[in-house]
Design a protein around this motif. Structure first.
Motif, PDB file in Angstrom:
ATOM      1  N   LYS A   3       0.867  -1.186   0.000  1.00 49.11           N
ATOM      2  CA  LYS A   3       0.000   0.000   0.000  1.00 49.11           C
ATOM      3  C   LYS A   3       0.904   1.237   0.000  1.00 49.11           C
ATOM      4  N   CYS A   4       0.690   2.107  -0.961  1.00 50.62           N
ATOM      5  CA  CYS A   4       1.599   3.251  -1.090  1.00 50.62           C
ATOM      6  C   CYS A   4       0.896   4.402  -1.777  1.00 50.62           C
ATOM      7  N   ASP A   5       0.951   5.567  -1.160  1.00 51.60           N
ATOM      8  CA  ASP A   5       0.556   6.804  -1.845  1.00 51.60           C
ATOM      9  C   ASP A   5       1.844   7.394  -2.402  1.00 51.60           C
ATOM     10  N   VAL A   6       1.975   7.373  -3.721  1.00 51.84           N
ATOM     11  CA  VAL A   6       3.250   7.752  -4.346  1.00 51.84           C
ATOM     12  C   VAL A   6       3.608   9.225  -4.158  1.00 51.84           C
ATOM     13  N   SER A   7       2.658  10.018  -3.661  1.00 51.31           N
ATOM     14  CA  SER A   7       2.980  11.434  -3.424  1.00 51.31           C
ATOM     15  C   SER A   7       3.533  11.652  -2.018  1.00 51.31           C
ATOM     16  N   LYS A   8       3.684  10.571  -1.231  1.00 44.60           N
ATOM     17  CA  LYS A   8       4.178  10.702   0.154  1.00 44.60           C
ATOM     18  C   LYS A   8       5.539  10.027   0.304  1.00 44.60           C
ATOM     19  N   LYS A   9       6.532  10.809   0.713  1.00 39.39           N
ATOM     20  CA  LYS A   9       7.905  10.296   0.798  1.00 39.39           C
ATOM     21  C   LYS A   9       8.012   9.072   1.720  1.00 39.39           C
ATOM     22  N   GLU A  10       7.311   9.147   2.842  1.00 43.54           N
ATOM     23  CA  GLU A  10       7.381   8.034   3.809  1.00 43.54           C
ATOM     24  C   GLU A  10       6.905   6.721   3.165  1.00 43.54           C
ATOM     25  N   ASP A  11       5.805   6.805   2.423  1.00 42.14           N
ATOM     26  CA  ASP A  11       5.261   5.614   1.748  1.00 42.14           C
ATOM     27  C   ASP A  11       6.224   5.098   0.690  1.00 42.14           C
ATOM     28  N   VAL A  12       6.831   6.021  -0.053  1.00 46.25           N
ATOM     29  CA  VAL A  12       7.734   5.632  -1.135  1.00 46.25           C
ATOM     30  C   VAL A  12       8.998   4.979  -0.558  1.00 46.25           C
ATOM     31  N   ASP A  13       9.522   5.556   0.524  1.00 41.78           N
ATOM     32  CA  ASP A  13      10.713   4.965   1.148  1.00 41.78           C
ATOM     33  C   ASP A  13      10.401   3.550   1.645  1.00 41.78           C
ATOM     34  N   ASN A  14       9.205   3.386   2.205  1.00 45.33           N
ATOM     35  CA  ASN A  14       8.800   2.058   2.682  1.00 45.33           C
ATOM     36  C   ASN A  14       8.654   1.081   1.508  1.00 45.33           C
ATOM     37  N   LEU A  15       8.165   1.578   0.387  1.00 41.05           N
ATOM     38  CA  LEU A  15       7.983   0.743  -0.814  1.00 41.05           C
ATOM     39  C   LEU A  15       9.323   0.184  -1.291  1.00 41.05           C
ATOM     40  N   VAL A  16      10.311   1.063  -1.412  1.00 40.68           N
ATOM     41  CA  VAL A  16      11.619   0.625  -1.914  1.00 40.68           C
ATOM     42  C   VAL A  16      12.285  -0.315  -0.891  1.00 40.68           C
ATOM     43  N   LYS A  17      12.114   0.014   0.389  1.00 40.23           N
ATOM     44  CA  LYS A  17      12.674  -0.857   1.441  1.00 40.23           C
ATOM     45  C   LYS A  17      12.055  -2.258   1.368  1.00 40.23           C
ATOM     46  N   THR A  18      10.759  -2.300   1.139  1.00 39.02           N
ATOM     47  CA  THR A  18      10.072  -3.598   1.055  1.00 39.02           C
ATOM     48  C   THR A  18      10.591  -4.411  -0.130  1.00 39.02           C
ATOM     49  N   ALA A  19      10.798  -3.747  -1.275  1.00 41.10           N
ATOM     50  CA  ALA A  19      11.306  -4.458  -2.462  1.00 41.10           C
ATOM     51  C   ALA A  19      12.669  -5.086  -2.155  1.00 41.10           C
ATOM     52  N   ILE A  20      13.525  -4.310  -1.503  1.00 38.82           N
ATOM     53  CA  ILE A  20      14.877  -4.815  -1.190  1.00 38.82           C
ATOM     54  C   ILE A  20      14.798  -5.938  -0.148  1.00 38.82           C
ATOM     55  N   ASN A  21      13.966  -5.747   0.877  1.00 38.80           N
ATOM     56  CA  ASN A  21      13.835  -6.790   1.903  1.00 38.80           C
ATOM     57  C   ASN A  21      13.300  -8.092   1.321  1.00 38.80           C
ATOM     58  N   GLU A  22      12.333  -7.975   0.408  1.00 43.18           N
ATOM     59  CA  GLU A  22      11.702  -9.177  -0.158  1.00 43.18           C
ATOM     60  C   GLU A  22      12.604  -9.890  -1.159  1.00 43.18           C
ATOM     61  N   PHE A  23      13.277  -9.104  -2.026  1.00 44.48           N
ATOM     62  CA  PHE A  23      13.938  -9.720  -3.181  1.00 44.48           C
ATOM     63  C   PHE A  23      15.442  -9.442  -3.277  1.00 44.48           C
ATOM     64  N   GLY A  24      15.962  -8.555  -2.440  1.00 42.68           N
ATOM     65  CA  GLY A  24      17.416  -8.323  -2.406  1.00 42.68           C
ATOM     66  C   GLY A  24      17.915  -7.256  -3.369  1.00 42.68           C
ATOM     67  N   THR A  25      17.220  -7.056  -4.515  1.00 39.16           N
ATOM     68  CA  THR A  25      17.661  -6.020  -5.466  1.00 39.16           C
ATOM     69  C   THR A  25      16.439  -5.304  -6.028  1.00 39.16           C
ATOM     70  N   LEU A  26      16.707  -4.150  -6.630  1.00 40.65           N
ATOM     71  CA  LEU A  26      15.669  -3.450  -7.390  1.00 40.65           C
ATOM     72  C   LEU A  26      16.297  -3.089  -8.741  1.00 40.65           C
ATOM     73  N   ASP A  27      15.738  -3.640  -9.822  1.00 38.46           N
ATOM     74  CA  ASP A  27      16.337  -3.480 -11.148  1.00 38.46           C
ATOM     75  C   ASP A  27      15.511  -2.600 -12.080  1.00 38.46           C
ATOM     76  N   ILE A  28      14.199  -2.539 -11.823  1.00 38.86           N
ATOM     77  CA  ILE A  28      13.298  -1.824 -12.736  1.00 38.86           C
ATOM     78  C   ILE A  28      12.307  -1.019 -11.904  1.00 38.86           C
ATOM     79  N   LEU A  29      12.165   0.267 -12.221  1.00 36.64           N
ATOM     80  CA  LEU A  29      11.107   1.086 -11.597  1.00 36.64           C
ATOM     81  C   LEU A  29      10.201   1.593 -12.707  1.00 36.64           C
TER      82      LEU A  29
END
Ligand code: NAD
Length: 246
Positions: free
Chosen positions: A60-86
């Motif tokens: 769940k993420c409101d892309v206009s909120k920095k806190e939500d976006v930071d949590n989104l990227v953190k979740t991607a890294i925690n789940e899968f180890g890398t982020l290759d495509i945005l």
């Protein structure tokens, strides 16, 4: 082509974002679906995972909120180890005559459509490795004018400018930054915003004589997210069935 790669797609619960998430998952990408609409997003993630066998996570993420976006990227890294495509896809297109636009209307569209691209791209670029890809969904409204959409046209024009500048800044890191400018695409957002008469009128503008499908945009995203487009950066690719040719 994308095995063991991880993508974030914003606004993925429905419409073009759903089509992009599905197309990337079909290419064996792990996909993090980000959307404000939590229940629709979870349903979409489950559906795509079932259909493709690729791993999907809903955030769940409101892309206009920095806190939500930071949590989104953190979740991607925690789940899968890398982020290759945005894929910066989330956006809104409320129509209102310019003289009636309030400051709140203006700020909302700019925050959701443009500030979000800054927040998501910055958070992602900090963790991306060489060879990663950023693709933003702009619009032909960044290239031609539409009455009632001054705020929207401004937000999408902003994406095009940002795409070129960011492509320069991220070139040394070998991160490609591109945008896609769709024409009229059949999505729940368009269904809610346009009546049948308006759609019929718009069809007369399209040489291909049909509305685009989310897949038409998703195919271009898959190309721009793949190594086949490694030498393309800072570009806005129009996918509009020929609308803007005349
Ligand atoms: P849509 O309304 O059908 O779906 C948009 C999704 O984004 C929804 O799931 C919604 O919940 C989500 N969303 C909205 N605000 C959000 C926020 N603040 N944070 C996170 N998620 C949010 O829209 P669509 O037609 O699929 O459009 C997707 C993108 O494509 C938008 O950026 C739009 O401007 C662009 N676009 C669409 C068309 C078209 O004809 N459909 C044409 C050109 C550009």
């Amino acid at each position: 082509m994308f095995k063991n790669k991880t993508a974030i797609v914003t606004g993925a619960a429905k419409g073009i974002g759903y089509g992009i998430a599905l197309a990337l998952a079909k290419e064996r990408t792990n996909v993090v679906l980000a959307d404000m609409d939590e229940s629709a997003n979870e349903k979409s993630a489950k559906e795509i995972e079932k259909e493709t066998g690729s791993k999907c996570v809903a955030v769940k993420c409101d892309v206009s909120k920095k806190e939500d976006v930071d949590n989104l990227v953190k979740t991607a890294i925690n789940e899968f180890g890398t982020l290759d495509i945005l894929v910066n896809n989330a956006g809104i297109f409320p129509s209102k005559p310019f003289l009636e636009l309030t400051e709140t209307d203006w700020d909302k569209v700019i925050d959701v459509n443009l500030k979000s691209v800054f927040l998501c791209s910055q958070a992602a670029a900090k963790v991306m490795r060489d060879g990663s890809k950023i693709v933003s969904i702009s619009s032909i409204a960044s290239l031609v004018g539409f009455e009632g959409l001054t705020h929207y046209c401004a937000s999408k024009g902003g994406i095009n400018g940002m795409t070129r500048a960011l492509a320069l800044e991220l070139a040394p890191k070998k991160i490609n930054v591109n945008a896609i400018a769709p024409g009229l695409i059949g999505t729940p957002g368009v269904d809610a915003g346009l009546n049948d008469e308006a759609k019929k009128q718009m069809l007369t503008m399209i040489p291909w004589n049909r509305m685009g499908l989310p897949e038409d945009i998703a195919n271009a995203v898959v190309f721009l997210a793949s190594p086949q487009s490694d030498y393309i950066t800072g570009q806005v690719i129009v996918v509009d069935g020929g609308w803007t040719l005349r």
